[in-house]
Design a protein around this motif. Structure first.
Motif, short mmCIF file in Angstrom:
data_model
loop_
_atom_site.label_atom_id
_atom_site.label_comp_id
_atom_site.label_asym_id
_atom_site.label_seq_id
_atom_site.Cartn_x
_atom_site.Cartn_y
_atom_site.Cartn_z
N LEU A 45 0.84 -1.21 0.00
CA LEU A 45 0.00 0.00 0.00
C LEU A 45 0.87 1.26 0.00
O LEU A 45 0.53 2.25 -0.64
N GLY A 49 0.58 3.78 -6.19
CA GLY A 49 0.02 3.11 -7.36
C GLY A 49 -0.97 2.04 -6.96
O GLY A 49 -1.41 1.95 -5.81
N ASP A 50 -1.32 1.22 -7.92
CA ASP A 50 -2.29 0.16 -7.70
C ASP A 50 -1.58 -1.06 -7.13
O ASP A 50 -0.76 -1.67 -7.80
N PRO A 51 -1.91 -1.47 -5.90
CA PRO A 51 -1.24 -2.63 -5.32
C PRO A 51 -1.72 -3.96 -5.90
O PRO A 51 -1.12 -4.99 -5.65
N GLY A 52 -2.83 -3.93 -6.63
CA GLY A 52 -3.36 -5.16 -7.19
C GLY A 52 -4.34 -5.87 -6.29
O GLY A 52 -4.77 -6.98 -6.58
N VAL A 54 -7.51 -5.07 -2.93
CA VAL A 54 -8.27 -4.17 -2.06
C VAL A 54 -8.33 -4.81 -0.68
O VAL A 54 -8.44 -6.04 -0.57
N GLY A 71 -7.83 3.35 3.66
CA GLY A 71 -8.25 2.93 2.33
C GLY A 71 -9.01 1.62 2.29
O GLY A 71 -9.47 1.20 1.23
N ASP A 89 -14.82 -5.38 -6.87
CA ASP A 89 -14.64 -5.80 -8.25
C ASP A 89 -14.08 -7.22 -8.24
O ASP A 89 -13.03 -7.47 -7.62
N ASP A 91 -12.47 -8.73 -10.37
CA ASP A 91 -11.18 -8.82 -11.04
C ASP A 91 -10.02 -8.39 -10.13
O ASP A 91 -8.86 -8.46 -10.54
N VAL A 92 -10.33 -7.93 -8.93
CA VAL A 92 -9.30 -7.43 -8.00
C VAL A 92 -9.23 -8.37 -6.79
O VAL A 92 -10.27 -8.70 -6.20
#
Length: 162
Positions: A45, A49-52, A54, A71, A89, A91-92
């Motif tokens: 985190l 950027g996007d950690p991939g 949630v 977050g 999502d 996909d996450v």
């Protein structure tokens, strides 16, 4: 003359023989597919950027208000079936947590999410170890941080030896 007892007869650690190296490797690889360490989640985190993934806090609203991972999505375990698709999502990857090692709410939330088709891991140590390792967290009053507990986080947290 009687034979000396074998190590496995007197040592409770070795009473049951350890698995072969290949079986042990498979077990530990599988464990890592299901679990994430608090420090690894925090590092991912903090990297920006996007950690991939949630992070999902599966505790009650009262617990969420006391403190949660910045977050994180608040999704109490009991509400997963009715609210997951609205909040997450598929996909996450989802990383669930609850209070700590003595709480299985994150495990139950992870099971419910997996049954709904989400890829999921559980954050070992939960919120307790997040706070104990000195990572910042949010409360209903705003951001907070505790000093790291030397029993859970080394003085130089960048080098835990893990």
């Amino acid at each position: 003359m009687t034979a000396a007892p074998s190590v496995s007869e007197v040592n409770p650690v070795l009473r049951v023989a350890p698995a072969s190296p290949a079986r042990a490797a498979a077990h530990f690889r599988a464990s890592l597919a299901f679990h994430a360490d608090v420090s690894d989640v925090a590092a991912a985190l903090a990297a920006g950027g996007d950690p991939g993934f949630v992070v999902v806090d599966s505790r009650s609203t009262a617990a969420w208000d006391q403190g949660h991972v910045p977050g994180a999505v608040h999704l109490p375990t009991a509400l997963v079936p009715e609210q997951a698709e609205r909040l997450l999502d598929k996909d996450v990857v989802v990383v669930t947590y609850c209070w700590g090692p003595g709480c299985n709410g994150a495990t139950r939330a992870a099971l419910a999410l997996a049954e709904l088709g989400y890829r999921v891991k559980e954050m070992l140590g939960g919120f307790e170890y997040w706070a104990r390792e000195g990572f910042a967290y949010e409360t209903w009053r705003g951001g907070e941080r505790r000093d790291a507990d030397p029993l859970t986080a080394p003085a130089d947290a960048a080098d835990c030896g893990c």
